[in-house]
Design a protein around this motif. Structure first.
Motif, PDB file in Angstrom:
ATOM      1  N   GLN A 370       6.150   2.432  -3.884  1.00 31.16           N
ATOM      2  CA  GLN A 370       4.712   2.654  -3.893  1.00 31.16           C
ATOM      3  C   GLN A 370       4.309   3.764  -2.921  1.00 31.16           C
ATOM      4  O   GLN A 370       5.151   4.523  -2.453  1.00 31.16           O
ATOM      5  CB  GLN A 370       3.999   1.330  -3.601  1.00 31.16           C
ATOM      6  CG  GLN A 370       4.371   0.252  -4.639  1.00 31.16           C
ATOM      7  CD  GLN A 370       3.751  -1.105  -4.367  1.00 31.16           C
ATOM      8  OE1 GLN A 370       2.951  -1.614  -5.130  1.00 31.16           O
ATOM      9  NE2 GLN A 370       4.148  -1.727  -3.272  1.00 31.16           N
ATOM     10  N   GLN A 371       3.030   3.867  -2.634  1.00 33.85           N
ATOM     11  CA  GLN A 371       2.476   5.060  -2.003  1.00 33.85           C
ATOM     12  C   GLN A 371       2.530   5.083  -0.482  1.00 33.85           C
ATOM     13  O   GLN A 371       2.253   6.123   0.110  1.00 33.85           O
ATOM     14  CB  GLN A 371       1.028   5.247  -2.456  1.00 33.85           C
ATOM     15  CG  GLN A 371       0.874   5.577  -3.945  1.00 33.85           C
ATOM     16  CD  GLN A 371      -0.581   5.571  -4.359  1.00 33.85           C
ATOM     17  OE1 GLN A 371      -1.255   4.549  -4.309  1.00 33.85           O
ATOM     18  NE2 GLN A 371      -1.082   6.734  -4.761  1.00 33.85           N
ATOM     19  N   LYS A 390      -1.300   9.941  -1.287  1.00 33.07           N
ATOM     20  CA  LYS A 390      -2.161   9.763  -2.458  1.00 33.07           C
ATOM     21  C   LYS A 390      -1.677  10.561  -3.668  1.00 33.07           C
ATOM     22  O   LYS A 390      -2.107  10.285  -4.795  1.00 33.07           O
ATOM     23  CB  LYS A 390      -3.595  10.154  -2.094  1.00 33.07           C
ATOM     24  CG  LYS A 390      -4.217   9.245  -1.038  1.00 33.07           C
ATOM     25  CD  LYS A 390      -5.653   9.642  -0.738  1.00 33.07           C
ATOM     26  CE  LYS A 390      -6.262   8.714   0.305  1.00 33.07           C
ATOM     27  NZ  LYS A 390      -7.671   9.074   0.620  1.00 33.07           N
ATOM     28  N   LYS A 391      -0.801  11.525  -3.448  1.00 32.77           N
ATOM     29  CA  LYS A 391      -0.275  12.306  -4.559  1.00 32.77           C
ATOM     30  C   LYS A 391       0.904  11.606  -5.246  1.00 32.77           C
ATOM     31  O   LYS A 391       1.257  11.960  -6.364  1.00 32.77           O
ATOM     32  CB  LYS A 391       0.160  13.683  -4.067  1.00 32.77           C
ATOM     33  CG  LYS A 391      -0.993  14.543  -3.555  1.00 32.77           C
ATOM     34  CD  LYS A 391      -0.493  15.912  -3.114  1.00 32.77           C
ATOM     35  CE  LYS A 391      -1.644  16.765  -2.609  1.00 32.77           C
ATOM     36  NZ  LYS A 391      -1.166  18.108  -2.156  1.00 32.77           N
ATOM     37  N   ILE A 393       2.918   8.902  -7.298  1.00 30.40           N
ATOM     38  CA  ILE A 393       2.638   7.931  -8.357  1.00 30.40           C
ATOM     39  C   ILE A 393       3.521   6.708  -8.131  1.00 30.40           C
ATOM     40  O   ILE A 393       4.752   6.827  -8.126  1.00 30.40           O
ATOM     41  CB  ILE A 393       2.895   8.530  -9.749  1.00 30.40           C
ATOM     42  CG1 ILE A 393       1.958   9.714 -10.002  1.00 30.40           C
ATOM     43  CG2 ILE A 393       2.702   7.470 -10.833  1.00 30.40           C
ATOM     44  CD1 ILE A 393       2.209  10.419 -11.322  1.00 30.40           C
ATOM     45  N   SER A 394       2.902   5.566  -7.920  1.00 29.39           N
ATOM     46  CA  SER A 394       3.672   4.340  -7.736  1.00 29.39           C
ATOM     47  C   SER A 394       4.481   4.036  -8.988  1.00 29.39           C
ATOM     48  O   SER A 394       4.051   4.316 -10.111  1.00 29.39           O
ATOM     49  CB  SER A 394       2.734   3.168  -7.435  1.00 29.39           C
ATOM     50  OG  SER A 394       2.074   3.357  -6.204  1.00 29.39           O
ATOM     51  N   PRO A 415       0.458   3.787 -11.986  1.00 27.31           N
ATOM     52  CA  PRO A 415      -0.399   4.622 -11.131  1.00 27.31           C
ATOM     53  C   PRO A 415      -1.428   3.813 -10.344  1.00 27.31           C
ATOM     54  O   PRO A 415      -1.917   2.761 -10.791  1.00 27.31           O
ATOM     55  CB  PRO A 415      -1.099   5.544 -12.146  1.00 27.31           C
ATOM     56  CG  PRO A 415      -0.208   5.550 -13.346  1.00 27.31           C
ATOM     57  CD  PRO A 415       0.383   4.172 -13.401  1.00 27.31           C
ATOM     58  N   ASP A 416      -1.721   4.341  -9.136  1.00 25.63           N
ATOM     59  CA  ASP A 416      -2.786   3.779  -8.284  1.00 25.63           C
ATOM     60  C   ASP A 416      -2.597   2.289  -8.018  1.00 25.63           C
ATOM     61  O   ASP A 416      -3.553   1.509  -8.038  1.00 25.63           O
ATOM     62  CB  ASP A 416      -4.156   4.020  -8.914  1.00 25.63           C
ATOM     63  CG  ASP A 416      -4.427   5.493  -9.143  1.00 25.63           C
ATOM     64  OD1 ASP A 416      -4.103   6.287  -8.243  1.00 25.63           O
ATOM     65  OD2 ASP A 416      -4.929   5.846 -10.225  1.00 25.63           O
ATOM     66  N   CYS A 417      -1.376   1.892  -7.771  1.00 22.66           N
ATOM     67  CA  CYS A 417      -1.084   0.474  -7.538  1.00 22.66           C
ATOM     68  C   CYS A 417      -0.314   0.319  -6.239  1.00 22.66           C
ATOM     69  O   CYS A 417       0.692   0.994  -6.016  1.00 22.66           O
ATOM     70  CB  CYS A 417      -0.274  -0.094  -8.708  1.00 22.66           C
ATOM     71  SG  CYS A 417       0.250  -1.813  -8.460  1.00 22.66           S
ATOM     72  N   CYS A 440      -3.146  -6.381  -5.775  1.00 25.95           N
ATOM     73  CA  CYS A 440      -3.252  -4.929  -5.571  1.00 25.95           C
ATOM     74  C   CYS A 440      -4.266  -4.655  -4.462  1.00 25.95           C
ATOM     75  O   CYS A 440      -5.432  -5.051  -4.559  1.00 25.95           O
ATOM     76  CB  CYS A 440      -3.677  -4.238  -6.856  1.00 25.95           C
ATOM     77  SG  CYS A 440      -2.381  -4.221  -8.115  1.00 25.95           S
ATOM     78  N   THR A 442      -6.385  -2.175  -1.803  1.00 24.48           N
ATOM     79  CA  THR A 442      -6.956  -0.857  -1.515  1.00 24.48           C
ATOM     80  C   THR A 442      -7.849  -0.952  -0.278  1.00 24.48           C
ATOM     81  O   THR A 442      -8.555  -1.950  -0.108  1.00 24.48           O
ATOM     82  CB  THR A 442      -7.815  -0.344  -2.705  1.00 24.48           C
ATOM     83  OG1 THR A 442      -8.810  -1.312  -3.030  1.00 24.48           O
ATOM     84  CG2 THR A 442      -6.958  -0.074  -3.921  1.00 24.48           C
ATOM     85  N   PRO A 443      -7.837   0.070   0.593  1.00 26.27           N
ATOM     86  CA  PRO A 443      -6.878   1.164   0.640  1.00 26.27           C
ATOM     87  C   PRO A 443      -5.468   0.639   0.909  1.00 26.27           C
ATOM     88  O   PRO A 443      -5.305  -0.372   1.610  1.00 26.27           O
ATOM     89  CB  PRO A 443      -7.369   2.040   1.793  1.00 26.27           C
ATOM     90  CG  PRO A 443      -8.754   1.593   2.070  1.00 26.27           C
ATOM     91  CD  PRO A 443      -8.826   0.154   1.689  1.00 26.27           C
TER      92      PRO A 443
END
Length: 610
Positions: A370-371, A390-391, A393-394, A415-417, A440, A442-443
């Motif tokens: 992940q990110q 942030k660039k 991709i999970s 994505p975004d996970c 999931c 965030t942030p």
């Protein structure tokens, strides 16, 4: 829940080498530089001064201790005892020669100077001890077993054994930055037999804890609270210097063992992902004794993450190990019920990634990439080494459980996970999908780095399609019912198989837990058990009534809670089927909010290895 993952000794060696060649290395402890080691706003208050509730007896744990020698138990390393606390091992004062004594004094003086310089700038909330260990997050002292505790209601007769829960409990008052996950591991245990309950809590006697107790000050850098920017580099250099002078010995581990607990191979293992697990023995009286680091008879040489998985059918343990310094950054292995470890499968990653948890199915392991990544070179720019990319991709890797190498892994982008924890996963052959259940967040880095954005933890169903190589995900709760759901579990007899219910902490107001939710993973229906005004808890733990029961929710939830207004702590026992309170055990002292636990049946305790 805890993650404490930077290898201190390896990082200090790397920083010593890099700092000698880095163009800014001569300015690392220059208090006039921006982003230098001046990071504290004010002198650190005692944790008790930050309490929002009246202090309980023998709390917090900071304070001097006197030690004596006593005979060791046959068959294990010497475990001397304490004058006042029977179970605490002795740590004798270091036997340093004259040169080492002078080196220790010089290094302590250098450290004291830059700590005093740090106190002129504010700390972020994520590393401010006045925030991180305030209220019922503050540490407590050890407690020997207290028996015949008051019980309101009736403890279900099938519950016989011990419920143990891990947590971070700093033995020494922080001198600078401190994150909740940095504290020394302490296990809290409620033993139940024939409707009667007892309680004890003990530090897990890590090599790190014993050395710091002997020296009389915290000397091991805190992986999250202190290893930021130039100040973090300075601390690594100091630690490296102490190691070179023989003042500390990192060769036998630097971990805190404060996060996970698992009962496997007839042993209770305490874990954090910065070290090998520690074997903790539960005595017949309900006390806890640290046996030592456990390497499965020399088969395990690297750290293991805090959330290994036990397959309910094969009884094998599956785990990951990650390294933030050198390749391979990630390894996978499994261990048989008899304690025989498989060869490591080295999983190639472009850079070290924070992996606190993963999932298993009947035939696969699900590996998150992940990110949140580790970039130690960011410290030379005065930044945190834990970075949200942030660039990036999970993606999730699907690897056969018994793969011989990483060529068998299949990566699927999600994505975004970012899931800090996973609750279950299973295979759906008709659609050629793997279903993963996780929260999931965030942030993604909000636990570690301060953010103005409020944290959200959304219970999510993630589908990995093995035929198309695509993924999709959906929130399980409706938008109207959305709440932060974090630590928890499913019926462990359903791990890796399709499950109907998850029992998850309601993490509101974050980071406190106001109750727990029983979530129907199929329909999204939620049943809540709220602890009440001024009462907060932690992870709900499901204990099955009968392993062969046809009803998945045929069992009980165990949960520690604390009444902040009355300054009293309790163990609650709730019927998982109808969500009604069955029994309340009044505990003799305050139990801080903590991380993860497990229940050990009395029959399993009889077969404990020494």
């Amino acid at each position: 829940m805890a993650s404490n993952s930077i290898s201190i000794s390896s990082a200090s060696n790397k920083m010593i080498h890099q700092s000698m060649t880095h163009k800014n290395s001569n300015n690392l402890i220059n208090s006039n530089r921006p982003n230098s080691i001046k990071i504290l706003q004010k002198p650190i208050r005692s944790a008790s001064a930050a309490l929002h509730c009246p202090p309980a007896p023998q709390s917090p744990s900071f304070g001097p201790v006197t030690y004596i020698d006593a005979p060791s138990r046959p068959g294990r390393s010497k475990q001397p005892k304490n004058l006042n606390q029977r179970n605490k091992p002795v740590t004798t004062k270091p036997n340093w020669n004259h040169v080492q004594q002078m080196a220790a004094t010089a290094l302590d003086t250098i450290e004291d100077i830059f700590i005093s310089n740090e106190k002129s700038q504010p700390l972020p909330k994520t590393t401010d001890p006045a925030v991180q260990i305030a209220g019922n997050f503050a540490p407590v002292s050890e407690q020997p077993p207290k028996h015949n505790l008051p019980v309101t209601g009736r403890i279900p007769p099938f519950i016989n054994g011990v419920y143990v829960r891990n947590g971070a409990n700093p033995h020494m008052e922080p001198s600078a930055g401190h994150h909740l996950f940095d504290g020394d591991g302490m296990v809290h245990a409620v033993s139940i037999q024939n409707g009667k309950a007892s309680y004890a809590c003990r530090f897990t006697e890590t090599v790190r804890l014993r050395q710091e107790r002997a020296i009389g000050r915290p000397v091991f850098p805190k992986a999250i609270g202190e290893l930021h920017g130039h100040s973090g580099i300075a601390r690594l250099l100091l630690f490296g210097a102490r190691s070179l002078c023989g003042l500390v010995d990192p060769s036998h581990g630097t971990g805190v063992a404060n996060a996970g607990l698992i009962y496997f191979n007839n042993r209770l293992l305490a874990m954090s992902e910065d070290d090998l697990p520690y074997h903790v023995h539960v005595t017949p009286t309900g006390d806890l004794e640290t046996v030592g680091r456990h390497d499965f008879n020399g088969q395990l040489s690297t750290a293991m993450i805090a959330h290994p998985k036990l397959d309910p059918v094969s009884k094998e343990m599956f785990s990951l190990s990650y390294d933030v310094i050198k390749k391979p950054y990630l390894k996978y292995f499994h261990i048989s019920p008899e304690g025989n470890k498989s060869p490591d499968v080295e999983i190639p990653l472009n850079e070290p990634t924070m992996i606190h948890d993963f999932a298993i199915t009947e035939n696969y392991v699900i590996v998150p990439d992940q990110q949140v990544v580790f970039r130690l070179h960011e410290m030379f720019q005065g930044k945190s080494p834990m970075v949200l990319d942030k660039k990036k991709i999970s993606r999730f890797g699907v690897l056969p459980k018994y793969a011989l190498d990483a060529t068998e892994i299949r990566w699927i982008d999600v994505p975004d996970c970012f899931c800090f924890h996973f609750w279950n996963a299973w295979e759906e052959p008709d659609s050629e999908e793997i279903v993963v259940i996780g929260s999931c967040m965030t942030p993604a880095d909000s636990i570690f780095n301060e953010s103005e954005q409020s944290l959200k933890s959304v219970l999510t169903e993630i589908r990995l399609n093995l035929r198309t190589g695509k993924s999709n995900r959906r929130p399980i709760l409706s938008s109207a019912e959305q709440i932060n759901l974090e630590v928890g579990m499913v019926n462990k007899n359903k791990l890796g198989r399709k499950s109907r219910y998850a029992y998850l902490a309601i993490a509101e107001p974050w980071p406190k837990v106001s109750g727990f939710a029983k979530v129907d993973l199929k329909t999204g229906h939620v049943q809540k058990f709220i602890y009440g005004a001024s009462k907060f808890g932690g992870e709900p733990y499901f204990v099955s009534r009968d392993l062969n029961s046809e009803r998945e929710d045929d069992g009980y939830i165990l949960s520690y809670i604390h009444d902040e207004q009355a300054s009293k702590s309790y163990l609650l026992i709730i019927n998982a089927a109808d969500m009604r309170l069955e029994a309340t055990v009044k505990l003799p002292s305050r139990v801080p909010y903590g991380f993860h636990g497990t229940f050990i049946d009395s029959k399993e305790l009889e077969t404990q290895a020494l």
